[in-house]
Design an enzyme around this catalytic site. Structure first.
Site, PDB file in Angstrom:
ATOM      1  CG  ASP A  90      40.036  33.520  48.644  1.00 60.14           C
ATOM      2  OD1 ASP A  90      41.189  33.815  49.025  1.00 60.14           O
ATOM      3  OD2 ASP A  90      39.359  34.268  47.915  1.00 60.14           O
ATOM      4  CG  ASN A 141      48.079  32.333  44.995  1.00 60.28           C
ATOM      5  OD1 ASN A 141      47.551  31.261  45.284  1.00 60.28           O
ATOM      6  ND2 ASN A 141      47.353  33.449  44.895  1.00 60.28           N
TER       7      ASN A 141
END
Ligand code: IPE
Ligand code: IPE
Ligand code: MG
Length: 243
Positions: A19, A67
């Site tokens: 991330d 996502n």
């Protein structure tokens, strides 16, 4: 690596929630996609370092089922970059004895990407040195639902549904659970990553953004892991010894 304190306890399976790509790019005044590109460049070096430390399996979280909710342009760009990574890296991975696996669903993925993924899995399936699981279009909840559906389709009887059976139907069937989950980018959450398999994993979160996560950062995570005492619900050795 020479000056580092030797590691005595190495996790067999490491999961990484890669991330912070977007924030890495924003901090440099670059478009978010440049962060994703830089992030993929980092995979090879972290994988090689894992291999040198004696880790056997690495699972990287590349794209979650959630996502898809990002702007179309980012999603399209991300898949373009992922496809480039496959084109660029598969031969190298194969040469290094890496077995590639995909965790997730190939539904909704373009025909060309699907073919590339299947080819890479087939090419590397007999490699024994290292396993790289790439979780994309992956969600832990979707994985559990998929497993339940497959069990029902196979007419598994209710009394035969136990933890062992469940694990045979997960994307990670036949693989050991992760010992250590690393998250870059500073958040302290799983974001739907390996929610079944990581039930007893150790967690490590660093504020470092994924493109900056280098081998010395990996070493720090492994050192933190070594300090942890895993108990799996039991009592620690020293307490048992005292009686
Ligand atoms: C992680 O980076 C990669 C993916 C989720 C595909 P992000 O894109 O989430 O980066 P941040 O969290 O916005 O910085
Ligand atoms: C987790 O990161 C997914 C990947 C790294 C692929 P996200 O950026 O999507 O997670 P949230 O939205 O911060 O929970
Ligand atoms: Mg993020």
């Amino acid at each position: 690596m020479a000056e580092e304190q030797a590691l005595t306890k190495i996790p067999q399976h490491v999961g990484i929630i890669m991330d912070g790509n977007g924030r890495w790019a924003q901090a440099r005044g670059l478009p978010r996609l440049e962060g994703h590109r830089a992030g993929t460049e980092n995979i090879r070096r972290v994988l090689e370092a894992c291999g040198q430390y004696g880790v056997k399996t690495l699972t990287i979280y590349a794209f979650s089922t959630e996502n898809w909710s990002r702007p179309d342009e980012e999603v399209k760009g991300l898949f373009r970059i992922l496809e480039e990574v496959i084109d660029r890296e598969v031969k190298n991975f194969h040469r290094q004895g890496v077995r590639l696996r995909h965790l997730g669903s190939l539904e909704g993925i373009s025909e060309s990407m699907r073919k590339k993924v299947q080819k890479a899995i087939e090419l590397t399936k007999d490699n024994k040195k290292f396993t790289l699981n790439v979780a994309f279009n992956y969600g832990g909840r979707a994985e559990i639902l998929d497993a339940v559906r497959k069990m029902i389709a196979a007419r598994v009887a209710a009394q035969e549904v136990d933890e062992e059976r469940m694990e045979q139907y997960l994307y990670t069937a036949g693989q050991p659970p992760p010992d250590l989950i690393i998250r870059t980018g500073g958040e302290m959450r799983l974001s739907n990553f390996l929610i079944w398999q990581a039930a007893y994993a150790e967690y490590y979160s660093t504020p470092t953004f994924w493109p900056d996560f280098d081998t010395s950062e990996l070493y720090k995570a492994l050192l933190a892991y070594q300090e942890r005492e895993r108990k799996f619900g039991g009592l620690p050795e020293k307490v048992l010894a005292r009686g």
